[in-house]
Design an enzyme around this catalytic site. Structure first.
Site, short mmCIF file in Angstrom:
data_model
loop_
_atom_site.label_atom_id
_atom_site.label_comp_id
_atom_site.label_asym_id
_atom_site.label_seq_id
_atom_site.Cartn_x
_atom_site.Cartn_y
_atom_site.Cartn_z
N GLY A 10 0.81 -1.20 0.00
CA GLY A 10 0.00 0.00 0.00
C GLY A 10 0.85 1.26 0.00
O GLY A 10 2.08 1.20 0.09
N LYS A 15 7.60 -0.08 1.06
CA LYS A 15 8.02 -0.98 -0.02
C LYS A 15 9.23 -0.44 -0.78
O LYS A 15 10.13 -1.22 -1.13
CB LYS A 15 6.86 -1.29 -0.97
CG LYS A 15 6.28 -0.10 -1.69
CD LYS A 15 4.98 -0.46 -2.37
CE LYS A 15 4.32 0.77 -2.95
NZ LYS A 15 3.94 1.78 -1.95
N THR A 35 10.04 6.53 -12.33
CA THR A 35 8.93 6.80 -13.23
C THR A 35 8.14 8.04 -12.84
O THR A 35 7.29 8.49 -13.60
CB THR A 35 7.96 5.59 -13.27
OG1 THR A 35 7.42 5.39 -11.98
CG2 THR A 35 8.68 4.33 -13.75
N HIS A 50 12.89 10.30 -1.59
CA HIS A 50 13.42 9.05 -2.15
C HIS A 50 14.89 9.23 -2.56
O HIS A 50 15.72 8.37 -2.29
CB HIS A 50 12.58 8.60 -3.34
CG HIS A 50 11.34 7.89 -2.95
ND1 HIS A 50 11.05 6.63 -3.38
CD2 HIS A 50 10.29 8.26 -2.17
CE1 HIS A 50 9.88 6.24 -2.88
NE2 HIS A 50 9.40 7.23 -2.15
N ARG A 53 17.63 9.08 0.17
CA ARG A 53 18.00 7.76 0.71
C ARG A 53 19.10 7.09 -0.10
O ARG A 53 19.71 6.14 0.37
CB ARG A 53 16.78 6.84 0.73
CG ARG A 53 15.71 7.24 1.70
CD ARG A 53 14.72 6.13 1.94
NE ARG A 53 14.10 5.62 0.74
CZ ARG A 53 12.78 5.69 0.47
NH1 ARG A 53 11.97 6.27 1.33
NH2 ARG A 53 12.30 5.19 -0.63
N GLU A 62 15.72 8.46 -15.37
CA GLU A 62 14.37 8.99 -15.23
C GLU A 62 13.61 8.67 -16.51
O GLU A 62 13.95 9.17 -17.58
CB GLU A 62 14.42 10.50 -14.97
CG GLU A 62 15.06 10.82 -13.63
CD GLU A 62 15.17 12.30 -13.36
OE1 GLU A 62 14.53 12.77 -12.40
OE2 GLU A 62 15.90 12.97 -14.12
N ASP A 83 10.88 2.07 -9.82
CA ASP A 83 10.00 2.63 -8.80
C ASP A 83 9.23 3.79 -9.41
O ASP A 83 9.78 4.85 -9.60
CB ASP A 83 10.82 3.10 -7.61
CG ASP A 83 9.99 3.34 -6.36
OD1 ASP A 83 8.77 3.09 -6.39
OD2 ASP A 83 10.56 3.77 -5.35
#
Length: 172
Positions: A10, A15, A35, A50, A53, A62, A83
């Site tokens: 979710g 994830k 994406t 993101h 990290r 990209e 991702d």
């Protein structure tokens, strides 16, 4: 590491972070195939979180629409995190492209890809039935895409509250 790993869960389930750890733990060169497009401030902030990290080892690609076209550029020493499939599907549908045809192209490219690949996706079908037709079409297309990715994957993991639940295969 498995050739194709499919990670779903979710929104804000952990994830992506879990998948990033899997990729960096593979011992291969990490590649992040993003994406998402920064269409507003909220999405820009999410993309920045993101990116924060990932360290300098990661190569960034990209590609909001043509994932299948990006995969042939990867080598056997790469481990690529896509991702995510959900944003990719939304991008495609937003341009009027056929999601079923694009999914077939993606599945074929994943099969031919020399790199190890981890695909992250959202589970969107466990809530209420959306009120509008576009949202229902998206939910159905996402469910079909997730089922196809899971069928092709060697390892399928659902992440709930940051914890992995193996649905198919075994963790490395």
């Amino acid at each position: 590491m498995k050739k194709l790993t499919f990670v779903l869960g979710g929104a804000a389930s952990g994830k992506s972070a879990w998948a990033e750890d899997l990729v960096t733990g593979s011992g291969l060169s990490p590649v992040y195939l993003a994406t998402a497009e920064a269409g507003d401030g909220e999405m820009s902030a999410k993309i920045a979180r993101h990116a924060a990290r990932r360290d300098e080892r990661w190569r960034l690609i990209e590609e909001p629409l043509d994932i299948a076209g990006a995969l042939p550029g990867l080598g056997g020493g790469d481990c690529c995190l896509i991702d995510c499939a959900t944003l990719w599907l939304g991008n495609l549908m937003g341009t009027g492209r056929d999601p079923a045809a694009a999914a077939q192209d993606l599945l074929a490219a994943l099969d031919d890809c020399r790199a190890r690949v981890v695909v992250v996706s959202n589970e969107v079908g466990q809530g209420i039935v959306p009120a509008d037709a576009l949202s229902r079409r998206f939910r159905e297309a996402q469910g079909r895409l997730n089922a196809q990715l899971a069928a092709q994957a060697d390892l399928v993991v659902q992440v709930i509250a940051g914890l992995p639940l193996v649905l198919k295969g075994q963790l490395p």
